[in-house]
Write a protein that holds these residues in place. Structure first.
Motif, PDB file in Angstrom:
ATOM      1  N   SER A   1      12.554   1.850 -23.542  1.00  9.50           N
ATOM      2  CA  SER A   1      11.677   2.882 -24.072  1.00  9.50           C
ATOM      3  C   SER A   1      10.334   2.301 -24.498  1.00  9.50           C
ATOM      4  O   SER A   1       9.268   2.853 -24.181  1.00  9.50           O
ATOM      5  CB  SER A   1      12.357   3.566 -25.262  1.00  9.50           C
TER       6      SER A   1
ATOM      7  N   SER B   1       8.269   1.283 -21.417  1.00 10.47           N
ATOM      8  CA  SER B   1       7.655   2.409 -20.715  1.00 10.47           C
ATOM      9  C   SER B   1       6.382   2.854 -21.426  1.00 10.47           C
ATOM     10  O   SER B   1       5.383   3.209 -20.784  1.00 10.47           O
ATOM     11  CB  SER B   1       8.645   3.564 -20.610  1.00 10.47           C
ATOM     12  N   LEU B   2       6.400   2.835 -22.768  1.00 12.75           N
ATOM     13  CA  LEU B   2       5.196   3.176 -23.520  1.00 12.75           C
ATOM     14  C   LEU B   2       4.097   2.153 -23.291  1.00 12.75           C
ATOM     15  O   LEU B   2       2.914   2.503 -23.150  1.00 12.75           O
ATOM     16  CB  LEU B   2       5.517   3.276 -25.016  1.00 12.75           C
TER      17      LEU B   2
ATOM     18  N   GLY C   1       2.542   2.767 -19.964  1.00 16.14           N
ATOM     19  CA  GLY C   1       1.623   3.896 -20.052  1.00 16.14           C
ATOM     20  C   GLY C   1       0.299   3.493 -20.672  1.00 16.14           C
ATOM     21  O   GLY C   1      -0.774   3.887 -20.194  1.00 16.14           O
TER      22      GLY C   1
END
Length: 572
Positions: free
Chosen positions: A337, A340-341, A344
């Motif tokens: 998680s 993935s941030l 981004g």
């Protein structure tokens, strides 16, 4: 009436934009890049699943792809130069998409009947399937390389015309499309494979490429029709020689001077004497080798040689969001998680760098933009170097970086002390190999401090601003300063150089795979990036001299050759 007229003009301008060659190129590139990103992400997952969660097939595929582009980059570029633009684009498009479709169908058959195929001829049929998948996927990648060269390095230049600012805007938009699809496309196909299966994922990608190919084919034809300059291509010297040969008999028949006639007859005799050599079997066999040699020699003789080399050196780094950095992040306690941030945030940073490129180029000129971008990138990478020595860093030179390789080769890892067989940075199905014990990434023991890994990713994300701005700078320098008849071969050799340095960085990781040695890889990576920017500084100082450090007024910008619209090669 005024409102009606303004609305009409607004509608006409909108319609004109959406039917312009520029927008059609963006749309076609978006479709092509989306399919490429889905396939590049999925094929690695498919190969891991085929071989029992082993990275062997994925590693072989990566080696084959990199080696092929490294060896054949000049030949692909030469083929792009010697053939009509539309033929090159359509052929590359069809070969690429049909290869992916064929590979997807083959993978569906293997996933569906793997057990039955494995029993045939002691597994040799299954091995042949693996070889076919890798070979066809490699052909798709080579065709994708040809497509990228012809569209991004040639068609974009012709569509932009003689307008350097328009070319910069188009390059920036194309790069933004690349970055967005690089994030969104894998997310889509990943969700399909997660909620469905690898079989469904293969079918979806094959179907996407079939539909996308038809749309892209039509878009290419529309761009070609709307841009007459694409039909005109600068000829090679051989073509000029052929035209001369065709004109020789006519000149002789028209009774030209005897001196001119004898000279023409001598030239024809030389050509006829050389023709048997060019048609001999040995000449034809060695022609690819001569093409590769001539391509690299032409690349070396370019005025932008050091600028191109500087970009290649930036590929020799572990400071990116690839499998290596991701694997290291897992060993430091970051979960999927958080990663993935971070990815981004990296994409947003890259888009900011792309937007900044267009603004800085208008204010400072193209060459100065590259210099500023290099300074920004190196300044941000200082955080990565600081992370090596920050609290929480596993950096430890007392542990041999080759110990992990030695333990795997000798099989004595179980007899070594716990500190002597460190964790591997490879991640398979969320499991990290820590000596002889496999732990899910989420169950890693909490670290005393996340300062080190925080500094590392802060530096990597911030450096993307300078990285993408610098990449666009070198890309436009190559577009503006390479003559039209050599664009393909020069960009092909540039791709080969990029893959060569990329291969070196993977070899570097293979030699030092444990997290304790990752700090050494970070320092080496920053060193190579610094060497690349030193090369660019040499190029910039040679091009502008002391003006490199002066404020750039519009009048001074107009005098800088690489920044002047007139410096764009003229389409013949």
């Amino acid at each position: 009436m005024d409102n009606a007229g303004s609305k009409k003009r607004c509608c006409e301008s909108v319609q004109e934009f959406f039917t312009s060659p520029k927008f059609l190129i963006y749309l076609g590139h978006g479709l092509s890049t989306w399919g490429d990103r889905m396939w590049n992400f999925a094929v690695a997952v498919f190969l891991v699943g085929l071989y029992g969660n082993s990275l062997l097939l994925t590693a072989v595929y990566g080696l084959v792809v990199a080696g092929s582009v490294l060896l054949l980059g000049a030949i692909i570029g030469d083929w792009v130069d010697k053939n009509p633009r539309l033929k090159v684009a359509q052929t590359s498009l069809v070969v690429q998409n049909f290869s992916v479709i064929l590979c997807g169908i083959l993978l569906m058959v293997v996933f569906q009947f793997k057990e039955q195929i494995a029993e045939l001829y002691n597994g040799w049929i299954l091995t042949c399937c693996y070889i076919l998948v890798i070979s066809i996927a490699n052909i798709a990648n080579l065709a994708s390389t040809a497509m990228a060269i012809t569209i991004q390095r040639d068609w974009v230049v012709v569509v932009a015309g003689q307008d350097s600012s328009k070319l910069a805007d188009m390059n920036a938009t194309v790069r933004i499309i690349d970055q967005l699809t690089n994030i969104l496309a894998p997310m889509l196909v990943g969700q399909i494979m997660s909620f469905g299966s690898n079989f469904i994922g293969c079918g979806f990608i094959a179907g996407w490429n079939l539909c996308s190919m038809c749309l892209e084919y039509g878009l290419l034809w529309k761009v070609y029709q709307k841009t007459p300059a694409l039909a005109l291509k600068a000829g090679k010297k051989e073509d000029d020689q052929e035209l001369k040969q065709l004109n020789f008999p006519k000149e002789l028949e028209n009774g030209k001077g005897t001196v001119e006639g004898s000279q023409l007859m001598n030239e024809m005799a030389v050509v006829e004497a050389d023709s048997p050599k060019k048609t001999s079997c040995c000449y034809q066999i060695t022609e690819p080798l001569r093409t590769i040699r001539d391509g690299w020699v032409a690349y070396y003789n370019q005025s932008i040689f050091f600028a191109g080399m500087s970009l290649s050196f930036l590929y020799m780094t572990v400071l990116g969001f690839d499998c290596i950095t991701t694997g290291y992040a897992y060993t430091q306690g970051l979960n999927g998680s958080v990663l993935s941030l971070l990815m981004g945030a990296s994409a947003v940073s890259g888009i900011c760098g792309t937007v900044a490129f267009t603004w800085v180029r208008k204010k400072c000129g193209l060459i100065r933009t590259g210099f500023i971008s290099g300074v920004v990138q190196l300044s941000c990478l200082v955080l990565c170097v600081a992370s090596v020595f920050a609290p929480g860093s596993p950096f430890d030179l007392s542990i041999s970086p080759f110990q992990d390789i030695y333990s795997h080769l000798t099989g004595d890892s179980g007899n070594l002390p716990e500190a002597d067989h460190p964790a591997s940075m490879l991640n398979i199905d969320g499991l990290l190999v820590n000596g002889t014990t496999a732990l899910p990434a989420e169950e890693l023991p909490p670290l005393q401090s996340y300062l080190s890994v925080s500094l590392l990713f802060a530096g990597v994300i911030a450096a993307r601003i300078g990285l993408w701005s610098f990449d666009l700078t070198v890309t436009q320098l190559i577009q503006e300063n390479v003559i039209e008849s050599e664009r393909g071969v020069i960009n092909g050799v540039q791709n080969s150089m990029n893959y060569l340095l990329d291969l070196l960085h993977f070899i570097m990781v293979i030699l030092a795979p444990n997290p304790e040695a990752f700090g050494l890889l970070v320092i080496l990576s920053v060193s190579f990036v610094a060497m690349g920017h030193i090369m660019y500084f040499r190029f910039a100082f040679k091009s502008l001299g002391r003006r490199l450090f002066l404020c750039c007024s519009p009048e001074q910008k107009a005098q800088a050759l690489p920044d002047s619209p007139s410096s764009l090669p003229t389409t013949v």
